[in-house]
Write a protein that holds these residues in place. Structure first.
Motif, PDB file in Angstrom:
ATOM      1  N   GLU A  78     -80.207  28.613  60.993  1.00  0.00           N
ATOM      2  CA  GLU A  78     -81.642  28.439  60.733  1.00  0.00           C
ATOM      3  C   GLU A  78     -82.423  28.315  62.033  1.00  0.00           C
ATOM      4  OE1 GLU A  78     -83.612  28.606  58.027  1.00  0.00           O
ATOM      5  OE2 GLU A  78     -81.760  29.445  57.174  1.00  0.00           O
ATOM      6  N   SER A  80     -81.628  29.316  65.004  1.00  0.00           N
ATOM      7  CA  SER A  80     -81.701  30.523  65.824  1.00  0.00           C
ATOM      8  C   SER A  80     -82.733  31.491  65.251  1.00  0.00           C
ATOM      9  CB  SER A  80     -80.332  31.186  65.937  1.00  0.00           C
ATOM     10  OG  SER A  80     -80.033  31.850  64.740  1.00  0.00           O
ATOM     11  N   LYS A  81     -82.948  31.429  63.925  1.00  0.00           N
ATOM     12  CA  LYS A  81     -84.003  32.267  63.318  1.00  0.00           C
ATOM     13  C   LYS A  81     -85.363  31.816  63.831  1.00  0.00           C
ATOM     14  CE  LYS A  81     -82.231  33.574  58.832  1.00  0.00           C
ATOM     15  NZ  LYS A  81     -82.174  33.062  57.465  1.00  0.00           N
ATOM     16  N   GLU A  82     -85.568  30.485  63.823  1.00  0.00           N
ATOM     17  CA  GLU A  82     -86.857  29.944  64.257  1.00  0.00           C
ATOM     18  C   GLU A  82     -87.155  30.269  65.710  1.00  0.00           C
ATOM     19  OE1 GLU A  82     -87.141  25.788  63.328  1.00  0.00           O
ATOM     20  OE2 GLU A  82     -86.921  26.281  61.206  1.00  0.00           O
ATOM     21  N   LYS A  84     -86.640  32.840  67.274  1.00  0.00           N
ATOM     22  CA  LYS A  84     -87.219  34.173  67.457  1.00  0.00           C
ATOM     23  C   LYS A  84     -88.736  34.160  67.220  1.00  0.00           C
ATOM     24  CE  LYS A  84     -83.069  36.755  66.570  1.00  0.00           C
ATOM     25  NZ  LYS A  84     -82.193  37.038  65.438  1.00  0.00           N
ATOM     26  N   ILE A  86     -92.580  33.741  65.344  1.00  0.00           N
ATOM     27  CA  ILE A  86     -93.235  34.435  64.237  1.00  0.00           C
ATOM     28  C   ILE A  86     -93.084  35.948  64.348  1.00  0.00           C
ATOM     29  CG2 ILE A  86     -94.956  32.668  63.660  1.00  0.00           C
ATOM     30  CD1 ILE A  86     -96.904  34.258  65.439  1.00  0.00           C
ATOM     31  N   TYR A  87     -92.775  36.433  65.554  1.00  0.00           N
ATOM     32  CA  TYR A  87     -92.657  37.884  65.711  1.00  0.00           C
ATOM     33  C   TYR A  87     -91.264  38.401  65.371  1.00  0.00           C
ATOM     34  CZ  TYR A  87     -97.034  37.182  68.105  1.00  0.00           C
ATOM     35  OH  TYR A  87     -98.296  36.830  68.389  1.00  0.00           O
ATOM     36  N   GLY A  88     -90.308  37.501  65.180  1.00  0.00           N
ATOM     37  CA  GLY A  88     -88.957  37.941  64.871  1.00  0.00           C
ATOM     38  C   GLY A  88     -88.362  38.708  66.049  1.00  0.00           C
ATOM     39  N   ASP A  89     -87.524  39.666  65.742  1.00  0.00           N
ATOM     40  CA  ASP A  89     -86.840  40.424  66.772  1.00  0.00           C
ATOM     41  C   ASP A  89     -87.780  41.466  67.366  1.00  0.00           C
ATOM     42  OD1 ASP A  89     -85.264  41.996  68.292  1.00  0.00           O
ATOM     43  OD2 ASP A  89     -83.859  42.573  66.702  1.00  0.00           O
ATOM     44  N   ARG A  92     -86.931  45.247  67.387  1.00  0.00           N
ATOM     45  CA  ARG A  92     -86.823  45.975  66.111  1.00  0.00           C
ATOM     46  C   ARG A  92     -87.852  47.121  66.054  1.00  0.00           C
ATOM     47  NH1 ARG A  92     -88.828  41.954  62.304  1.00  0.00           N
ATOM     48  NH2 ARG A  92     -90.666  43.173  62.638  1.00  0.00           N
TER      49      ARG A  92
END
Ligand code: DAH
Length: 339
Positions: A78, A80-82, A84, A86-89, A92
């Motif tokens: 969880e 490690s997701k945060e 990243k 609001i823009y995520g990867d 991508r």
């Protein structure tokens, strides 16, 4: 037995993963309803009394370690997701943005404007709600003139003197009233007729009107301009002018282009003749010039009028005029590549 539990404690301690499925398999193996802990607790009754205490403590430790392991690994995922954000990867590939496109009527209107702009025609516009004078009377269509029957009109008051314009010829009247020759203008716009809607007719459609007034303008000038237009617009270089009648032009003509008879569709749309009617035209009637304060002794001119839908249907082989107004994205999307 105790040895086995101690081995399992080692296994739990050394387990590590960032894979959700692996963690779930681990959880089921130890803590699932048919898991190892269930089994070990069931064994408890068979353990000799003097070992019960140590065995009990050890399996409780194992249980606690397994539970902590599962929740801490899940938490790591969880977090490690945060991280990243609001823009995520950011590496991508981006999502495709669906760009809109111009409506085919606008595309064709702009093409027509472009063709006439190149030979010096300006653009003029007029109101869609018109009075009787500009739509009919000034164009040589006095009240009770039988030619008014040609156009079923949407009147918008009881006196029948205010209406939705039935053609863009009303704009040529307005333009001549406000400008002296030389005049070279085209007037694109929306027009309204009280017609039954079918594959070929609609109560709202678009026209482009053309007007050229100067000294010594002749029918030959008109024909050359129309020939230039059909070459630029359709890539067709053969036209013919058939005598016709419009109250506001004298003489009047219908313009046909030679479309050809190469395909089955050509046969169908030209009814086997190869010729297609595309517009009306003529020399502006001296009465109309007079009505608009232009001296017919000094000036002459030509006018023409065409339906934009008709031109678009020919250019894009569209079989039904109603498609232009349904706003079905599957239809409109097909014009994306055309600017
Ligand atoms: N106003 C005519 C119509 O709506 C089209 C037209 C014919 C316009 C001949 C013209 C013309 O200027 O000369 O059917």
């Amino acid at each position: 037995m105790l040895e086995r539990v101690k081995k399992l404690i080692e296994e739990v301690n050394s387990f590590n993963s960032t894979n959700v499925d692996e963690i779930e398999t681990f959880r089921i193996k130890f803590l699932g309803s048919k898991g190892l802990l269930k089994e070990l607790f069931a064994e408890f009754k068979n353990v000799p009394n003097e070992q019960k205490k140590e065995f009990g403590q050890t399996i409780n430790t194992l249980k606690k370690l397994a539970e902590d392991k599962v929740s801490s690994l899940k938490e790591t995922i969880e977090n490690s997701k945060e991280e990243k954000g609001i823009y995520g990867d950011l590496t991508r590939p981006s999502e495709l943005i669906d760009l809109g496109s111009r409506h085919p009527i606008s595309i064709v209107k702009n093409k027509i404007i472009d063709v006439f702009n190149r030979i010096g025609f300006t653009i003029s516009e007029g109101p869609e709600i018109e009075d009787d004078w500009h739509n009919f009377t000034a164009l040589n269509l006095p009240e009770y003139h039988p030619a008014r029957d040609m156009q079923d009109t949407f009147f918008i008051n009881e006196n029948l003197d205010t209406l939705l314009r039935t053609h863009t010829s009303s704009v040529q009247v307005r333009h001549m009233e406000n400008n002296q020759p030389p005049i070279r203008t085209i007037s694109p716009g929306r027009v309204f007729r009280n017609e039954d809607i079918s594959a070929r007719a609609h109560c709202i459609f678009h026209q482009v009107e053309g007007l050229y007034i100067d000294t010594d303008v002749s029918f030959a000038d008109l024909k050359q301009t129309l020939l230039y237009f059909t070459k630029e617009m359709f890539g067709k270089s053969k036209i013919r002018l058939r005598p016709s009648y419009f109250p506001f032009t004298e003489p009047s003509a219908e313009v046909d282009i030679y479309w050809g008879l190469e395909t089955e569709t050509d046969y169908k749309i030209t009814k086997g003749t190869g010729w297609l009617e595309i517009m009306g035209c003529g020399m502006v009637d001296p009465n109309v010039l007079k009505n608009c304060n232009i001296d017919p002794e000094k000036y002459s001119g030509y006018a023409f009028g065409m339906g934009i839908e008709r031109i678009a249907m020919l250019l894009y082989q569209i079989p039904d005029i109603r498609m232009f107004y349904e706003n079905d994205v599957r239809f409109l999307k097909q014009f994306k590549s055309v600017i």
